[in-house]
Design an enzyme around this catalytic site. Structure first.
Site, PDB file in Angstrom:
ATOM      1  N   GLU A 222      20.532  43.102  -5.525  1.00 28.52           N
ATOM      2  CA  GLU A 222      20.626  44.409  -4.873  1.00 28.52           C
ATOM      3  C   GLU A 222      20.254  44.375  -3.396  1.00 28.52           C
ATOM      4  O   GLU A 222      19.182  43.870  -3.022  1.00 28.52           O
ATOM      5  CB  GLU A 222      19.737  45.427  -5.596  1.00 28.52           C
ATOM      6  CG  GLU A 222      19.843  46.826  -5.025  1.00 28.52           C
ATOM      7  CD  GLU A 222      19.235  47.892  -5.921  1.00 28.52           C
ATOM      8  OE1 GLU A 222      19.135  49.051  -5.461  1.00 28.52           O
ATOM      9  OE2 GLU A 222      18.858  47.579  -7.064  1.00 28.52           O
ATOM     10  N   LYS A 238      22.224  51.071 -10.272  1.00 25.76           N
ATOM     11  CA  LYS A 238      21.623  51.913 -11.305  1.00 25.76           C
ATOM     12  C   LYS A 238      22.637  52.070 -12.427  1.00 25.76           C
ATOM     13  O   LYS A 238      23.750  52.546 -12.206  1.00 25.76           O
ATOM     14  CB  LYS A 238      21.242  53.273 -10.717  1.00 25.76           C
ATOM     15  CG  LYS A 238      20.439  54.169 -11.629  1.00 25.76           C
ATOM     16  CD  LYS A 238      19.110  53.542 -12.023  1.00 25.76           C
ATOM     17  CE  LYS A 238      18.167  53.387 -10.868  1.00 25.76           C
ATOM     18  NZ  LYS A 238      16.846  52.843 -11.316  1.00 25.76           N
TER      19      LYS A 238
END
Length: 411
Positions: A222, A238
């Site tokens: 990420e 997410k």
């Protein structure tokens, strides 16, 4: 800025703890240029701990400037001002430090203590080049990893999920990311094992950073923040499912996962708006499915044109700690995290990456492990919403940590 005091303390730690963390291997910080990784050599470092006081974001910016890496204005064109031999710098900011500097340096609830006590909360390491490439990896000899001890039981984890849902029902928060911790004693040299984390599939920010008495290994997919060419971007992740055809279909079709994801995308849009030119924030990609090891995860890309005069310190204050690992609203979520998590987040859920002339590239330290003199520390968790299933959240955290644990056990 207490550069001298912090450096001297780091050196004093050496004789007591360095036996457990040999330093014959060169770190490969995430984001460092691929062509430079085998020729990096440390020129200077600064480490910050809360006892040092002051604003760590401002201190980090000042330290970089003192070593030829001007970061007070990221919009400034890259010129020939970097001293000969300086390549760039690794930058590490813990989740606790990120929480301390958020909202313009206002200190928030600290929460539980960092379980890796030798680990700094901020570290900046300036690198140059050496003529003789050093080994970036060496055999993991006499490696042994004992059993993991969890910071909470599955029932305690599930109860914390329910506590978040109660807070959501009161209107205190919309979403909170809960993180659990585990520790395992080890013998041998952890650095080669931590370096292997960077080879896991999807580890965009794979790499290591170490100092006297501590080391960090990262396998994060990420992007917390990236600045280049006058633009800033973030890639929040997410939403998780097993990396099977059915799992991909379920992730794309899940209204719960999409709602949770979009909530964090909106939070990240607001974060970037604090440092961007008015009206320039945009979502370039929404809910794209990417693979990390044996998991599908949903990722979006949010970008903007950076505002005039933006410095590294203000950038860190805007994006730390990452919204995908805190929740929404961010400051309210941090209060829930401080109240519910029994062990500090340490090296996880912070930032680790590279700063160079005209470029900042920091990964969010999920899928990240820290070593102190005798234990490895690992964290994993997930975002909690009103319709989360507590048992499913416990299982998801275990699925995220499983590839990391397997890699560490293999040595």
């Amino acid at each position: 800025m207490r550069r001298v005091e912090s450096t001297e303390r780091t050196r004093r730690l050496g004789p007591d703890v360095m036996r457990a963390l040999p330093r014959g291997m060169v770190d490969t910080p995430p984001g460092a240029p691929a062509g430079c990784r085998r020729s990096l050599t440390e020129l200077a470092r600064w480490e910050w701990r809360p006892a040092d006081g002051g604003d760590p974001a401002a201190h980090a910016q000042e330290f970089l400037a003192a070593h030829g890496l001007a970061a007070a204005d990221l919009t400034r064109p890259v010129g020939g001002h970097t001293p000969t031999g300086v390549c760039g710098a690794a930058l590490y900011v813990s989740a606790a430090a990120g929480a301390a500097i958020t909202a313009g340096g206002v200190r928030r609830a600290a929460g539980a203590a960092n379980p890796a006590t030798t680990l700094p909360e901020v570290a900046v390491v300036v690198y140059g080049h050496t003529a003789a490439p050093a080994p970036t990896r060496r055999p993991a000899t006499d490696w042994r990893l004992d059993a993991w001890t969890e910071s909470w039981t599955e029932r305690q984890h599930a109860d914390a999920v329910r506590a978040v849902q109660t807070a959501i029902g009161r209107g205190d928060v919309y979403q909170v990311n809960l993180v659990g911790h585990a520790a395992a004693p080890y013998t041998g040299d952890p650095l080669p094992v931590l370096a292997r984390l960077g080879t896991l599939p999807g580890a965009r920010y794979g790499g290591t950073l170490s100092g006297p008495g501590w080391a960090i290994g990262c396998a994060s997919p990420e992007t917390l923040v990236e600045v280049t060419g006058g633009r800033v971007l973030t890639r929040p992740i997410k939403g998780t499912r097993p990396a099977t055809p059915t799992g991909r279909t379920e992730l794309l079709a899940s209204a719960k996962e999409r709602a949770e994801h979009v909530m964090i995308v909106d939070l990240k849009r607001n974060d970037l708006a604090r440092v961007a030119r008015t009206g320039s924030v945009r979502v370039d990609e929404l809910f794209a499915v990417r693979r990390w090891c044996d998991l599908w995860q949903a990722e979006s890309t949010v970008s903007a044109t950076i505002g005039d005069g933006l410095g590294l310190a203000d950038l860190l204050r805007a994006v730390c700690p990452g919204g995908s690992v805190t929740g929404a609203p961010k400051l309210a979520a941090l209060k829930q995290i401080a109240a519910l998590e029994p062990v500090g987040r340490g090296a996880s859920m912070g930032a680790l990456g590279w700063v160079a002339p005209g470029r900042v590239n920091l990964g969010l330290t999920i899928r990240t492990v820290a070593a102190d003199a005798d234990r490895l520390h690992l964290w994993a968790g997930g975002g909690i919403t009103w319709d989360s299933d507590p048992d499913a959240e416990v299982a998801e955290a275990a699925a995220k940590s499983a590839p990391v644990r397997a890699t560490l056990a293999a040595g």
